[in-house]
Design an enzyme around this catalytic site. Structure first.
Site, PDB file in Angstrom:
ATOM      1  CB  SER A 152      -0.919   0.007   1.226  1.00  0.00           C
ATOM      2  OG  SER A 152      -0.142  -0.034   2.414  1.00  0.00           O
ATOM      3  NE  ARG A 153       0.494   5.040  -4.978  1.00  0.00           N
ATOM      4  CZ  ARG A 153       1.659   5.114  -5.622  1.00  0.00           C
ATOM      5  NH1 ARG A 153       2.736   5.516  -4.974  1.00  0.00           N
ATOM      6  NH2 ARG A 153       1.752   4.786  -6.896  1.00  0.00           N
ATOM      7  CB  ALA A 154       2.189   6.746   3.295  1.00  0.00           C
ATOM      8  CB  THR A 163      -1.981   8.762   8.747  1.00  0.00           C
ATOM      9  OG1 THR A 163      -1.824   7.439   9.280  1.00  0.00           O
ATOM     10  CG2 THR A 163      -3.423   9.000   8.361  1.00  0.00           C
ATOM     11  CB  SER A 164       2.900   6.214   7.750  1.00  0.00           C
ATOM     12  OG  SER A 164       2.765   5.660   6.458  1.00  0.00           O
ATOM     13  CB  THR A 208       5.892  -1.156   1.117  1.00  0.00           C
ATOM     14  OG1 THR A 208       6.109  -1.523   2.483  1.00  0.00           O
ATOM     15  CG2 THR A 208       6.774  -2.017   0.238  1.00  0.00           C
ATOM     16  CG  ASP A 241      -6.024   1.379  18.355  1.00  0.00           C
ATOM     17  OD1 ASP A 241      -5.393   1.559  17.313  1.00  0.00           O
ATOM     18  OD2 ASP A 241      -5.807   1.996  19.413  1.00  0.00           O
ATOM     19  CB  SER A 298      -7.311  -4.599   6.582  1.00  0.00           C
ATOM     20  OG  SER A 298      -6.343  -3.910   5.819  1.00  0.00           O
ATOM     21  CE  LYS A 351      -1.448   0.553  12.731  1.00  0.00           C
ATOM     22  NZ  LYS A 351      -1.855   0.046  11.399  1.00  0.00           N
TER      23      LYS A 351
END
Length: 498
Positions: free
Chosen positions: A200-202, A204-205, A209, A262, A270, A294
């Site tokens: 996936s793309r970021a 909120t980070s 990758t 959470d 997911s 997390k």
């Protein structure tokens, strides 16, 4: 059906389609459209669902409707085209969401109906947030997790492969850096296993990758391209969003992340829906645990491992969970290009390569190889270390990049600023969340060269004025924004005097 002419408004609403109408628009008035109404928009045979924003200025002409960037891309219309607009019919599946709010468990049919409507774009952000909240915490039992996972798999495409085992890995996140995937994939592929990694793309980070890999090679590949790369090289590192694997996941994550909910149930569905859709038979899940990660406790990590295994068993998927150290960033770079440079240093055996990144990648790769080849852990550890040290993993990584469209150099930021120690001592702790926020304020991941380079890990002795971390940015404004935030907060890199 009432019609209007459309205009591209060039307004970024991220992934949410938005339509804009004037408050004096005759159709807006005659149809009873109100702000936040959900509107069906038709162009030829294509249909999207958009959220209505009503404007009171002449930014839109009478008889026109404006479209946000997300709506414009999804509809595929041209400037001035005539589109039909209508009220969205009531969502029957939302009754299942209301039932879940009041304690009614989801079965396969309920979960399937909800996910199909989510993927079709029928749910507003508010409705998706309600669904996520209804499932948050420990509100999902095992059967509900299985039902949601199955629904998410069935809503998208699936990859299939000729031979087994098909191995994969995932990290639950929350740890800056930690770009082990770009090392694990070539190591495992060079060991003779098949590892089609969709990432996936970021959201909120500072980097996902796919963002990091994209600084080195193309990641937006179609299903046939992915299959060709994997058949030729044994592995790939691509953006999963381009191939419609578990499409509900990216939609739900877009709403879930800002809410900071959470939910083990959502996380399990997911992660595993993507792996099942990618055709995996064996999956390793890395679960970093730490006070600012997390997952905060070892007990929570072990509980998550148990749930992942149980749901995996329902689909014939072998899942191994590994609870790892999440007390500080892994590697030195935080941000796409900086993380990519760490990866290249490890693959090349450079003396400055981050040892913690190398060791974690070897640990994960050995676990995957032991699981996939059914060999003892010690033998797997020896094999992956030999593959990395011999240069075989580096050659495999280059071959994967070439197969995905060609390898390139990661960009370099034009502006940097070092945050320095104000007193002598030893680094006692690092706040992962605060460090990640500084990297994002500097422009990561949108600005690929932006981020942070960490000089001093936990335990390192530092002198007054020694750099703790350096901010990288592609503009002076972003650099200043990140610097001011970094100087305004305490204990990003905590140094105990002594």
């Amino acid at each position: 059906m009432p019609t209007l002419q459309v205009r591209r408004m060039h307004i970024d609403t991220y992934q949410e389609p938005v339509i804009y109408m004037r408050d004096d628009c005759h159709i807006c008035q005659s149809e009873g459209f109100e702000a936040k109404s959900r509107i069906e928009v038709w162009y030829r045979q294509r249909r999207i669902i958009a959220t209505l924003n009503v404007v009171g200025t002449p930014i839109i002409a009478p008889g026109e409707a404006g479209l946000s960037e997300a709506a414009w891309r999804a509809l595929g219309a041209c400037e001035g085209a005539t589109v039909g607009v209508a009220h969205l019919q009531p969502l029957h599946s939302f009754s299942h969401v209301r039932g879940k709010l009041y304690g009614t468990p989801l079965d396969d049919a309920m979960a399937g109906a909800i996910v199909r409507d989510v993927v079709a774009g029928n749910y507003s952000d508010i409705e998706m947030a309600t669904f996520l909240a209804a499932c948050a915490g420990d509100r999902m039992n095992l059967q509900e997790m299985i039902a949601l996972t199955r629904a998410m798999v069935d809503a998208g495409s699936r990859l299939s492969w000729k031979d087994a085992p098909i191995v994969d890995k995932h990290c639950v996140g929350g740890l800056p850096g930690n770009r082990t995937t770009l090392l694990v994939v070539p190591i495992v592929a060079a060991c003779g296993l098949t590892i089609p990694k969709t990432s996936s793309r970021a959201i909120t980070s500072p980097a996902g990758t796919a963002d990091t890999m994209e600084t080195l090679a193309p990641v937006k590949l179609g299903i046939e391209q992915i299959q060709r790369v994997v058949w030729d090289e044994g592995g790939c590192i691509v953006w999963g969003g381009a191939v419609n694997l578990s499409p509900a996941d990216d939609i739900l994550i877009r709403v879930e992340r800002p809410l900071d909910l959470d939910s083990d149930g959502q996380l399990v569905a997911s992660v595993l829906s993507k792996k099942i859709a990618a055709g995996s038979t064996h999956v390793l899940v890395d679960i970093p645990v730490g006070p600012t990660a997390k997952v905060r406790t070892s007990a929570a990590g072990e509980r998550l491992v148990s749930r992942l295994r149980s749901v995996g068993d329902a689909f014939g998927l072998t899942v191994c969970g590994l609870v790892t150290d999440g007390t500080q960033p892994i590697g030195r770079g935080i941000g796409p290009a900086l993380e990519a440079r760490d990866v290249l240093a490890v693959l090349n055996g450079a003396t400055e390569a981050p040892r913690d990144l190398r060791e974690r990648a070897l640990l994960l790769a050995a676990s995957i190889v032991a699981m996939g080849k059914l060999i003892p852990a010690a033998e797997a550890q020896e094999l992956v270390q030999r593959v990395l040290d011999s240069g075989a993993a580096w050659r495999k990584f280059q071959a994967i990049c070439a197969a995905q469209g060609g390898m390139r150099e990661p960009p370099v930021a034009g502006f940097t600023y070092a945050m320095r120690a104000t007193h002598r001592g030893r680094v006692d702790s690092i706040d992962n969340r605060k460090l990640a926020r500084i990297a994002k304020l500097a422009g990561a991941p949108k600005s690929a060269a932006a981020g942070i380079y960490l000089h001093c890990p936990v335990g390192r002795a530092v002198e007054v004025g020694e750099p703790l971390f350096t901010i990288h940015a592609e503009s002076r404004g972003e650099l200043e924004y990140a610097r001011l935030y970094g100087e305004s907060i305490a204990a990003v890199v905590a140094v105990t005097e002594g």
